[in-house]
Scaffold this motif. Structure first.
Motif, PDB file in Angstrom:
ATOM      1  N   VAL A 141       0.571  -1.469   0.129  1.00  0.00           N
ATOM      2  CA  VAL A 141       0.430  -0.283   0.292  1.00  0.00           C
ATOM      3  C   VAL A 141       0.580   1.619  -0.104  1.00  0.00           C
ATOM      4  CG1 VAL A 141      -1.854   1.319   0.892  1.00  0.00           C
ATOM      5  CG2 VAL A 141      -1.767  -1.202   1.134  1.00  0.00           C
ATOM      6  N   ASN A 142       0.323   2.142  -0.824  1.00  0.00           N
ATOM      7  CA  ASN A 142       1.234   3.351  -1.128  1.00  0.00           C
ATOM      8  C   ASN A 142       1.263   4.134   0.238  1.00  0.00           C
ATOM      9  OD1 ASN A 142       2.934   5.255  -2.559  1.00  0.00           O
ATOM     10  ND2 ASN A 142       1.337   6.407  -2.702  1.00  0.00           N
ATOM     11  N   VAL A 143       1.311   4.507   0.508  1.00  0.00           N
ATOM     12  CA  VAL A 143       0.815   6.089   1.634  1.00  0.00           C
ATOM     13  C   VAL A 143       1.430   7.363   1.314  1.00  0.00           C
ATOM     14  CG1 VAL A 143       1.561   6.919   3.716  1.00  0.00           C
ATOM     15  CG2 VAL A 143       1.823   4.514   3.740  1.00  0.00           C
ATOM     16  N   PRO A 144       0.539   7.769   1.005  1.00  0.00           N
ATOM     17  CA  PRO A 144       0.789   8.890   0.298  1.00  0.00           C
ATOM     18  C   PRO A 144       1.597  10.096   1.203  1.00  0.00           C
ATOM     19  CG  PRO A 144      -1.684   8.378  -0.057  1.00  0.00           C
ATOM     20  CD  PRO A 144      -0.694   7.939   1.106  1.00  0.00           C
ATOM     21  N   LEU A 145       2.252  10.907   0.967  1.00  0.00           N
ATOM     22  CA  LEU A 145       3.262  11.726   1.654  1.00  0.00           C
ATOM     23  C   LEU A 145       3.028  13.745   1.742  1.00  0.00           C
ATOM     24  CD1 LEU A 145       6.575   9.891   1.621  1.00  0.00           C
ATOM     25  CD2 LEU A 145       4.766   9.298   3.342  1.00  0.00           C
ATOM     26  N   ALA A 146       2.976  14.029   2.743  1.00  0.00           N
ATOM     27  CA  ALA A 146       2.214  15.042   3.010  1.00  0.00           C
ATOM     28  C   ALA A 146       3.550  16.196   3.119  1.00  0.00           C
ATOM     29  CB  ALA A 146       2.085  15.385   4.122  1.00  0.00           C
ATOM     30  N   GLY A 147       4.751  15.444   3.109  1.00  0.00           N
ATOM     31  CA  GLY A 147       6.194  16.531   2.598  1.00  0.00           C
ATOM     32  C   GLY A 147       7.782  15.583   2.127  1.00  0.00           C
ATOM     33  N   THR A 148       8.717  16.482   2.750  1.00  0.00           N
ATOM     34  CA  THR A 148      10.156  15.661   2.238  1.00  0.00           C
ATOM     35  C   THR A 148      10.413  15.697   3.529  1.00  0.00           C
ATOM     36  OG1 THR A 148      10.630  17.333   0.847  1.00  0.00           O
ATOM     37  CG2 THR A 148       9.722  15.637   0.040  1.00  0.00           C
ATOM     38  N   TRP A 149      11.659  14.817   3.062  1.00  0.00           N
ATOM     39  CA  TRP A 149      12.716  14.496   4.431  1.00  0.00           C
ATOM     40  C   TRP A 149      12.865  16.630   3.841  1.00  0.00           C
ATOM     41  CZ3 TRP A 149      18.224  11.388   4.622  1.00  0.00           C
ATOM     42  CH2 TRP A 149      18.897  12.392   4.629  1.00  0.00           C
ATOM     43  N   PHE A 150      13.801  16.651   3.350  1.00  0.00           N
ATOM     44  CA  PHE A 150      13.384  18.180   2.677  1.00  0.00           C
ATOM     45  C   PHE A 150      13.209  19.331   2.287  1.00  0.00           C
ATOM     46  CE2 PHE A 150      18.367  16.455   4.157  1.00  0.00           C
ATOM     47  CZ  PHE A 150      19.343  17.490   4.036  1.00  0.00           C
ATOM     48  N   PRO A 151      12.301  20.051   2.719  1.00  0.00           N
ATOM     49  CA  PRO A 151      12.878  21.115   3.907  1.00  0.00           C
ATOM     50  C   PRO A 151      11.716  20.741   5.424  1.00  0.00           C
ATOM     51  CG  PRO A 151      10.968  22.613   2.581  1.00  0.00           C
ATOM     52  CD  PRO A 151      11.532  21.312   2.300  1.00  0.00           C
ATOM     53  N   ASP A 152      10.956  19.316   5.446  1.00  0.00           N
ATOM     54  CA  ASP A 152      10.033  19.821   6.462  1.00  0.00           C
ATOM     55  C   ASP A 152      10.550  18.976   7.376  1.00  0.00           C
ATOM     56  OD1 ASP A 152       7.402  19.926   5.012  1.00  0.00           O
ATOM     57  OD2 ASP A 152       7.931  18.849   3.487  1.00  0.00           O
ATOM     58  N   ALA A 153      11.308  17.600   7.584  1.00  0.00           N
ATOM     59  CA  ALA A 153      12.053  17.613   8.889  1.00  0.00           C
ATOM     60  C   ALA A 153      12.489  18.302   9.740  1.00  0.00           C
ATOM     61  CB  ALA A 153      12.955  16.060   8.407  1.00  0.00           C
ATOM     62  N   PHE A 154      13.069  19.097   9.154  1.00  0.00           N
ATOM     63  CA  PHE A 154      13.953  20.582  10.039  1.00  0.00           C
ATOM     64  C   PHE A 154      12.765  21.560  10.671  1.00  0.00           C
ATOM     65  CE2 PHE A 154      17.041  19.321   7.017  1.00  0.00           C
ATOM     66  CZ  PHE A 154      17.871  19.203   7.047  1.00  0.00           C
ATOM     67  N   ALA A 155      11.868  21.624  10.282  1.00  0.00           N
ATOM     68  CA  ALA A 155      10.375  22.273  10.565  1.00  0.00           C
ATOM     69  C   ALA A 155       9.730  21.051  11.512  1.00  0.00           C
ATOM     70  CB  ALA A 155       9.028  22.952   9.768  1.00  0.00           C
ATOM     71  N   GLY A 156       9.816  20.080  11.649  1.00  0.00           N
ATOM     72  CA  GLY A 156       9.394  19.281  12.857  1.00  0.00           C
ATOM     73  C   GLY A 156      10.206  19.249  13.859  1.00  0.00           C
ATOM     74  N   ARG A 157      11.801  19.490  13.499  1.00  0.00           N
ATOM     75  CA  ARG A 157      12.756  18.800  14.659  1.00  0.00           C
ATOM     76  C   ARG A 157      12.683  20.602  15.408  1.00  0.00           C
ATOM     77  NH1 ARG A 157      15.347  16.953  17.937  1.00  0.00           N
ATOM     78  NH2 ARG A 157      14.260  18.533  18.958  1.00  0.00           N
ATOM     79  N   MET A 158      12.919  21.483  14.360  1.00  0.00           N
ATOM     80  CA  MET A 158      12.015  22.629  15.326  1.00  0.00           C
ATOM     81  C   MET A 158      11.086  22.959  16.178  1.00  0.00           C
ATOM     82  SD  MET A 158      13.229  25.990  16.645  1.00  0.00           S
ATOM     83  CE  MET A 158      15.138  26.112  15.403  1.00  0.00           C
ATOM     84  N   ALA A 159      10.140  22.853  15.598  1.00  0.00           N
ATOM     85  CA  ALA A 159       8.826  22.715  16.126  1.00  0.00           C
ATOM     86  C   ALA A 159       9.029  21.715  17.648  1.00  0.00           C
ATOM     87  CB  ALA A 159       7.520  22.212  15.445  1.00  0.00           C
ATOM     88  N   ASN A 160       8.953  20.278  18.232  1.00  0.00           N
ATOM     89  CA  ASN A 160       9.724  19.787  19.117  1.00  0.00           C
ATOM     90  C   ASN A 160      10.291  20.477  19.543  1.00  0.00           C
ATOM     91  OD1 ASN A 160      11.509  17.475  20.226  1.00  0.00           O
ATOM     92  ND2 ASN A 160       9.317  17.515  20.946  1.00  0.00           N
ATOM     93  N   LEU A 161      11.171  21.729  20.052  1.00  0.00           N
ATOM     94  CA  LEU A 161      12.225  21.994  20.871  1.00  0.00           C
ATOM     95  C   LEU A 161      11.586  23.389  21.598  1.00  0.00           C
ATOM     96  CD1 LEU A 161      14.717  22.742  22.129  1.00  0.00           C
ATOM     97  CD2 LEU A 161      15.797  23.493  19.849  1.00  0.00           C
ATOM     98  N   GLN A 162      10.334  23.591  20.549  1.00  0.00           N
ATOM     99  CA  GLN A 162      10.249  25.240  20.741  1.00  0.00           C
ATOM    100  C   GLN A 162       8.819  24.504  21.626  1.00  0.00           C
ATOM    101  OE1 GLN A 162       9.649  28.190  18.580  1.00  0.00           O
ATOM    102  NE2 GLN A 162      11.158  28.218  17.097  1.00  0.00           N
ATOM    103  N   ARG A 163       8.324  23.563  21.440  1.00  0.00           N
ATOM    104  CA  ARG A 163       7.198  23.208  22.074  1.00  0.00           C
ATOM    105  C   ARG A 163       7.612  22.486  23.083  1.00  0.00           C
ATOM    106  NH1 ARG A 163       2.027  21.788  20.019  1.00  0.00           N
ATOM    107  NH2 ARG A 163       2.062  19.847  21.337  1.00  0.00           N
ATOM    108  N   PHE A 164       8.606  21.810  23.640  1.00  0.00           N
ATOM    109  CA  PHE A 164       9.123  21.233  24.617  1.00  0.00           C
ATOM    110  C   PHE A 164      10.183  23.129  25.490  1.00  0.00           C
ATOM    111  CE2 PHE A 164      12.837  20.560  27.432  1.00  0.00           C
ATOM    112  CZ  PHE A 164      12.268  18.925  27.878  1.00  0.00           C
TER     113      PHE A 164
END
Length: 357
Positions: free
Chosen positions: A294-317
């Motif tokens: 089953v193909n999982v349609p992806l809502a983004g890519t490693w570059f750049p979306d993962a960098f936003a998630g990384r920063m979001a977790n730090l800011q939320r922490f």
């Protein structure tokens, strides 16, 4: 009767902070323009400005993104409530961290120093200064990886028993001039992402067998690695990495195969196949009880979306919205310990063959 697998239910993004803090970036290398700033703009995170000792380099990047250039470290440090984004070479991390205000929030570019000794120095600094510090192992936050981990959490693969990473591609090392002359390249600067992700998925291994070497066609210290992580008698984990497969796109690859007792997953990490432009990432899952991939349609890519998630977790922490800081300096030290063990294994002699009688 269990419900059928629905890829739309898999988590692919990290929630954003309610009140994003200003970001102060140290360093004006290519990764900032290729990933940090695109991610922060896409996520709506405010960038207060950047500092780099190479003023011309800083101004060029700042003009491209419409951000302020700080004229000194002290000016950059003075931004109230900032999250400090260290896009600095590994040997410079400790210097910048030492200058940060006590209790500050910091995102440290991987690796966490050039070796385990420097990682320990950085960890000690973070403890002494009470820094809320995370390391930028952003692959953990890529949409495909978040979805994969959610699928594993929901039990669609059963118990994970096999992890294969296979890379055969051509990496443009010339994009990172600070790497020239460094004694550790491939594992420390690239495959560290994969080792870190394996740790998150499978936990810490008992040990590692590894060999990492260069190539006669250039002077980069290492560009080819084979590694086996020891997880006992049930789980097999192997990485085959070749950055010198420069013979056209047809037979190049950058993919993971993850097998469980009841299902499996396939991932293509597209950015590495045409860096930095990249190809689309791919996640396919053969779910428990299913009859095909089953193909999982992806809502983004490693570059750049993962960098936003990384920063979001730090800011939320920092704001108290997240209870856990992913890839904290404490946890990241364990990834550096795995990297160190891999280099030690590579330098050690292999098991010799018996001599014919």
């Amino acid at each position: 009767m269990e419900p059928a697998f629905d890829p739309a239910t898999l988590t692919q993004s990290w929630p954003k902070p309610a009140n994003p803090r200003p970001i102060v970036t140290f360093g004006a290398g290519s990764i900032v323009g290729d990933a940090h700033f695109p991610a922060y703009r896409k996520a709506g995170f405010p960038v207060a400005g950047l500092y780099d000792p190479d003023r011309a380099k800083a101004e060029k990047l700042a003009n491209e993104w419409g951000v302020k250039v700080f004229t000194s470290v002290e000016e950059a440090m003075a931004v109230e409530g900032a999250v400090f984004d260290l896009a600095t070479p590994p040997a410079r991390h400790a210097e910048v961290l030492s200058a940060l205000p006590d209790g500050a929030a910091a995102l440290i570019q991987k690796p966490m120093g050039s070796n385990l000794e420097e990682a320990t120095e950085i960890l000690t600094l973070c403890r002494e200064k009470n820094l809320k510090a995370a390391v930028n192992f952003q692959l953990r936050f890529a949409p495909m990886m978040l979805a994969l981990k959610d699928a594993v959490r929901q039990g669609w693969l059963g118990e994970v028993v096999d992890f294969d990473a296979w890379l055969a591609l051509a990496t443009p090392w010339q994009l990172w001039p600070f790497l020239k002359g460094l004694p550790r390249i491939e594992i420390a600067m690239h495959s560290i992402h994969y080792l870190d992700f394996v740790r998150q998925l499978l936990g810490d291994p008992k040990g590692v067998h590894a060999k990492t070497i260069g190539h006669p066609g250039h002077d980069v210290a290492q560009t080819r690695t084979s590694a086996i992580l020891d997880y006992g008698e049930t789980v097999r984990c192997a990485l085959s990495v070749n950055h010198d497969h420069d013979f056209g796109r047809k037979h190049q690859a950058c993919e993971f195969r993850i097998c469980g007792t009841q299902g499996a997953a396939y991932l293509k990490l597209g950015v590495n196949l045409d860096y930095p432009r990249g190809e689309p990432d791919v996640l396919e899952i053969f779910p428990k009880g299913g009859d095909g991939w089953v193909n999982v349609p992806l809502a983004g890519t490693w570059f750049p979306d993962a960098f936003a998630g990384r920063m979001a977790n730090l800011q939320r922490f920092v704001s108290g919205e997240d209870d856990t800081l992913v890839s904290s300096a404490e946890d990241a030290w364990n990834t550096m310990a795995l990297v160190e063990a891999a280099y030690q294994s590579s330098a050690a002699p292999a098991t010799p063959l018996a001599k014919r009688p």
